[in-house]
Scaffold this motif. Structure first.
Motif, PDB file in Angstrom:
ATOM      1  N   ARG A  94       0.836  -1.218   0.000  1.00 14.72           N
ATOM      2  CA  ARG A  94       0.000   0.000   0.000  1.00 14.72           C
ATOM      3  C   ARG A  94       0.865   1.261   0.000  1.00 14.72           C
ATOM      4  N   ASN A  95       1.940   1.216  -0.750  1.00 14.49           N
ATOM      5  CA  ASN A  95       2.830   2.372  -0.827  1.00 14.49           C
ATOM      6  C   ASN A  95       2.116   3.616  -1.348  1.00 14.49           C
ATOM      7  N   ASP A  96       1.150   3.419  -2.248  1.00 15.76           N
ATOM      8  CA  ASP A  96       0.436   4.580  -2.797  1.00 15.76           C
ATOM      9  C   ASP A  96      -0.414   5.268  -1.743  1.00 15.76           C
ATOM     10  N   ILE A  97      -1.006   4.478  -0.863  1.00 15.88           N
ATOM     11  CA  ILE A  97      -1.843   5.061   0.191  1.00 15.88           C
ATOM     12  C   ILE A  97      -0.981   5.802   1.203  1.00 15.88           C
ATOM     13  N   GLY A  98       0.146   5.193   1.589  1.00 15.45           N
ATOM     14  CA  GLY A  98       1.051   5.860   2.519  1.00 15.45           C
ATOM     15  C   GLY A  98       1.614   7.151   1.945  1.00 15.45           C
ATOM     16  N   LEU A  99       1.973   7.139   0.658  1.00 11.04           N
ATOM     17  CA  LEU A  99       2.508   8.346   0.034  1.00 11.04           C
ATOM     18  C   LEU A  99       1.442   9.423  -0.062  1.00 11.04           C
ATOM     19  N   LYS A 100       0.238   9.041  -0.394  1.00 10.54           N
ATOM     20  CA  LYS A 100      -0.866  10.013  -0.428  1.00 10.54           C
ATOM     21  C   LYS A 100      -1.012  10.699   0.931  1.00 10.54           C
ATOM     22  N   GLN A 101      -0.964   9.921   1.989  1.00 14.01           N
ATOM     23  CA  GLN A 101      -1.101  10.489   3.331  1.00 14.01           C
ATOM     24  C   GLN A 101       0.073  11.398   3.664  1.00 14.01           C
ATOM     25  N   ALA A 102       1.285  11.004   3.244  1.00 17.45           N
ATOM     26  CA  ALA A 102       2.458  11.832   3.510  1.00 17.45           C
ATOM     27  C   ALA A 102       2.378  13.165   2.769  1.00 17.45           C
ATOM     28  N   ILE A 103       1.917  13.154   1.533  1.00 23.01           N
ATOM     29  CA  ILE A 103       1.776  14.384   0.751  1.00 23.01           C
ATOM     30  C   ILE A 103       0.724  15.282   1.377  1.00 23.01           C
ATOM     31  N   GLU A 104      -0.411  14.712   1.719  1.00 19.03           N
ATOM     32  CA  GLU A 104      -1.504  15.519   2.264  1.00 19.03           C
ATOM     33  C   GLU A 104      -1.160  16.120   3.625  1.00 19.03           C
ATOM     34  N   ASN A 105      -0.241  15.508   4.348  1.00 16.05           N
ATOM     35  CA  ASN A 105       0.134  16.007   5.667  1.00 16.05           C
ATOM     36  C   ASN A 105       1.465  16.753   5.675  1.00 16.05           C
ATOM     37  N   GLY A 106       1.973  17.062   4.473  1.00 16.86           N
ATOM     38  CA  GLY A 106       3.133  17.924   4.375  1.00 16.86           C
ATOM     39  C   GLY A 106       4.478  17.269   4.546  1.00 16.86           C
ATOM     40  N   TYR A 107       4.546  15.939   4.547  1.00 17.20           N
ATOM     41  CA  TYR A 107       5.821  15.254   4.718  1.00 17.20           C
ATOM     42  C   TYR A 107       6.504  14.931   3.385  1.00 17.20           C
ATOM     43  N   ALA A 108       5.792  15.098   2.300  1.00 19.10           N
ATOM     44  CA  ALA A 108       6.355  14.831   0.972  1.00 19.10           C
ATOM     45  C   ALA A 108       5.673  15.754  -0.024  1.00 19.10           C
ATOM     46  N   THR A 109       6.296  15.890  -1.192  1.00 19.83           N
ATOM     47  CA  THR A 109       5.757  16.716  -2.264  1.00 19.83           C
ATOM     48  C   THR A 109       5.336  15.822  -3.414  1.00 19.83           C
ATOM     49  N   GLY A 110       4.152  16.068  -3.936  1.00 18.84           N
ATOM     50  CA  GLY A 110       3.690  15.251  -5.049  1.00 18.84           C
ATOM     51  C   GLY A 110       2.294  15.631  -5.473  1.00 18.84           C
ATOM     52  N   PRO A 111       1.761  14.938  -6.446  1.00 20.38           N
ATOM     53  CA  PRO A 111       0.414  15.226  -6.941  1.00 20.38           C
ATOM     54  C   PRO A 111      -0.667  14.691  -6.000  1.00 20.38           C
ATOM     55  N   ARG A 112      -1.887  15.003  -6.317  1.00 22.37           N
ATOM     56  CA  ARG A 112      -3.019  14.360  -5.644  1.00 22.37           C
ATOM     57  C   ARG A 112      -3.051  12.907  -6.140  1.00 22.37           C
ATOM     58  N   ILE A 113      -3.152  11.968  -5.205  1.00 21.31           N
ATOM     59  CA  ILE A 113      -3.088  10.554  -5.562  1.00 21.31           C
ATOM     60  C   ILE A 113      -4.441   9.901  -5.317  1.00 21.31           C
ATOM     61  N   VAL A 114      -4.929   9.200  -6.319  1.00 28.98           N
ATOM     62  CA  VAL A 114      -6.101   8.335  -6.173  1.00 28.98           C
ATOM     63  C   VAL A 114      -5.558   6.906  -6.106  1.00 28.98           C
ATOM     64  N   PRO A 115      -5.482   6.312  -4.906  1.00 26.28           N
ATOM     65  CA  PRO A 115      -4.773   5.033  -4.740  1.00 26.28           C
ATOM     66  C   PRO A 115      -5.684   3.821  -4.857  1.00 26.28           C
ATOM     67  N   ALA A 116      -5.089   2.704  -5.267  1.00 25.13           N
ATOM     68  CA  ALA A 116      -5.820   1.441  -5.367  1.00 25.13           C
ATOM     69  C   ALA A 116      -5.390   0.434  -4.310  1.00 25.13           C
ATOM     70  N   GLY A 117      -4.264   0.693  -3.629  1.00 25.38           N
ATOM     71  CA  GLY A 117      -3.738  -0.353  -2.752  1.00 25.38           C
ATOM     72  C   GLY A 117      -3.279  -1.525  -3.603  1.00 25.38           C
ATOM     73  N   TYR A 118      -3.635  -2.735  -3.191  1.00 27.79           N
ATOM     74  CA  TYR A 118      -3.251  -3.919  -3.954  1.00 27.79           C
ATOM     75  C   TYR A 118      -4.219  -4.156  -5.106  1.00 27.79           C
ATOM     76  N   ALA A 119      -3.698  -4.550  -6.260  1.00 27.87           N
ATOM     77  CA  ALA A 119      -4.540  -4.938  -7.383  1.00 27.87           C
ATOM     78  C   ALA A 119      -5.124  -6.325  -7.140  1.00 27.87           C
ATOM     79  N   LEU A 120      -6.301  -6.568  -7.685  1.00 31.90           N
ATOM     80  CA  LEU A 120      -6.977  -7.853  -7.549  1.00 31.90           C
ATOM     81  C   LEU A 120      -6.696  -8.717  -8.770  1.00 31.90           C
ATOM     82  N   GLY A 121      -6.636 -10.037  -8.545  1.00 33.23           N
ATOM     83  CA  GLY A 121      -6.414 -10.936  -9.673  1.00 33.23           C
ATOM     84  C   GLY A 121      -6.529 -12.388  -9.260  1.00 33.23           C
ATOM     85  N   ALA A 122      -6.364 -13.262 -10.244  1.00 35.26           N
ATOM     86  CA  ALA A 122      -6.464 -14.699 -10.026  1.00 35.26           C
ATOM     87  C   ALA A 122      -5.097 -15.282  -9.690  1.00 35.26           C
ATOM     88  N   THR A 123      -5.091 -16.395  -8.992  1.00 38.14           N
ATOM     89  CA  THR A 123      -3.847 -17.095  -8.696  1.00 38.14           C
ATOM     90  C   THR A 123      -3.113 -17.419 -10.001  1.00 38.14           C
TER      91      THR A 123
END
Length: 434
Positions: A142-171
């Motif tokens: 969930r690196n995208d979710i953590g980075l989104k939170q870091a950007i929104e709280n001023g700990y990192a610089t970046g775009p607005r992120i719409v995160p998916a977390g883990y992708a879904l799929g078949a074995t």
């Protein structure tokens, strides 16, 4: 140029309102942004001498003619004289935690937390390239979710992120881990991997629980996975419908990785919102996309092959992956033209991470080469992308009520879309990005 019609009337009303407002209460605004011209992506027109007023919350409060309004000394003035303004760009398909120069088994050289660290620079690179919003369609840990939170709280610089977390799929499918032997794999399934309708439904709920704002699913095999082929369908139409229905119930949209024709058609019939790659789409799939009542959007990454074929082997990408990349590339580009000509709704998606994040603006010229006009390519990365995200109140246009996410270029991007390969200024939420 002279502005006519409703847009011209709106600008004149805004100018009068702004003049009255700033005569007595300039403190109501915090920033004004001016330039020579502005692209209105909602109408496709160029506007002269825009003055864009931004409130303390980073949203646009009014747009006027800079020649007719005044503002107080306590209003921050961002003067972009000589420039053309556009809305901040939106990339609908990125992987921020995937460095393009590390391919194949080279990834085993690094510890698990390495990938999240690289995402910080990738986010900065995308923002400085003019992409103020990105949709991250799948990440580890969930690196995208953590980075989104870091950007929104001023700990990192970046775009607005719409995160998916883990992708879904078949074995064993494209979204599963397919590079290691059984002795080195976990005994349990990888996060996001499911093999029944109930398991898929649970995974939708689980990703949302931990911060996903879009659901990513792999409907077919892929190019850069092992032991899968792009044309293979890996989830049934019924399984895809379970995912779409569950996500929509929770207010989330769904992106389906789908190269193969059968998987694309199954995803469209199942109600998936965006089709990623759409490389091998056939005529029936295109007709289904045009005719479906609930909008479906194609996100086709038709530029990154230039990088992967030139640099992939040096980066460690396996020959089998490069083979699939070569086989799909031109077919995808030709199908991009065919889909566009047929009237399929389309958004900008680069698959950044497959290529360096700072280079994604190069895709605009390829979109124009394969059938779009410059304004259509720009709208794919602004107006259309906002619609596909369901975030038209926030991003995708320079318009009252939306965030003041704005970029500036020297020339006229409606005449030469390659202006977007080198953005001269980036503003996010009314603040200049250094």
């Amino acid at each position: 140029m002279r502005v006519t019609g409703n847009l011209g009337r709106n600008l004149r009303v805004a100018a009068l309102a702004s003049a009255a407002l700033f005569a007595g209460s300039a403190h109501a605004q915090s920033t004004v942004i001016t330039a020579d011209k502005m692209v209105d992506v909602l109408t496709g027109k160029m506007i002269d001498n825009p003055a864009i007023f931004v409130g303390a919350d980073g949203r646009i409060t009014s747009i006027a003619d800079a020649r007719t309004v005044k503002w107080g000394s306590d209003v921050t003035h961002i003067n972009l004289s000589g420039k053309t303004l556009l809305p901040g760009l939106i990339d609908m398909h990125v992987h921020l935690d995937g460095p393009a120069d590390i391919g194949g088994y080279r990834g085993l050289e690094f510890t698990d937390s390495f990938w999240g660290m690289t995402a910080v620079k990738a986010a900065q690179d995308m923002l400085r390239a003019g992409f103020t919003t990105v949709r991250n369609v799948g990440s580890t840990n969930r690196n995208d979710i953590g980075l989104k939170q870091a950007i929104e709280n001023g700990y990192a610089t970046g775009p607005r992120i719409v995160p998916a977390g883990y992708a879904l799929g078949a074995t064993g499918g494209h979204c599963d881990s397919t590079f290691l032997p059984p002795s080195l794999e976990k005994t349990d399934k990888e996060e996001g991997i499911a093999d029944s309708e109930d398991e898929l439904r649970y995974q939708v709920r689980r990703q949302r629980k931990y911060g996903a704002e879009v659901i990513k699913v792999c409907a077919t095999g892929g190019v850069f996975s092992r032991n899968t082929e792009p044309g293979q369908q890996q989830l049934s139409e019924r399984e895809l419908r379970v995912i779409a229905d569950e996500a929509h119930q929770w207010g989330l949209r769904v992106a389906a990785h789908a190269h193969g024709g059968d998987g694309i058609k199954a995803a469209i019939k199942a109600g998936i919102d965006t089709i990623e790659h759409a490389s091998l789409v056939d005529d029936e799939g295109i007709k289904l996309a045009v005719a479906r009542a609930r909008p479906v959007w194609f996100s086709m990454d038709i530029y990154n092959t230039d990088y992967t074929q030139a640099e992939g082997a040096k980066n460690g990408v396996l020959e089998d992956n490069l083979r699939k990349d070569r086989e799909v590339a031109q077919i995808q580009r030709d199908n991009f033209r065919k889909a566009h000509d047929a009237g399929v709704k389309m958004v900008f998606g680069s698959d950044a991470g497959v290529m360096p994040h700072g280079l994604v603006g190069g895709q605009f010229k390829v979109m124009v080469q394969y059938g779009m006009t410059p304004i259509e390519a720009i709208q794919a990365a602004t107006r259309n992308a906002a619609q596909a995200l369901g975030r038209e109140k926030d991003v995708g246009a320079i318009a009252v009520g939306r965030f003041a996410d704005i970029i500036a270029v020297d020339g006229d991007p409606l005449a030469d879309v390659r202006e977007l390969e080198s953005v001269d200024a980036v503003i996010k939420g009314g603040k200049a990005v250094n």
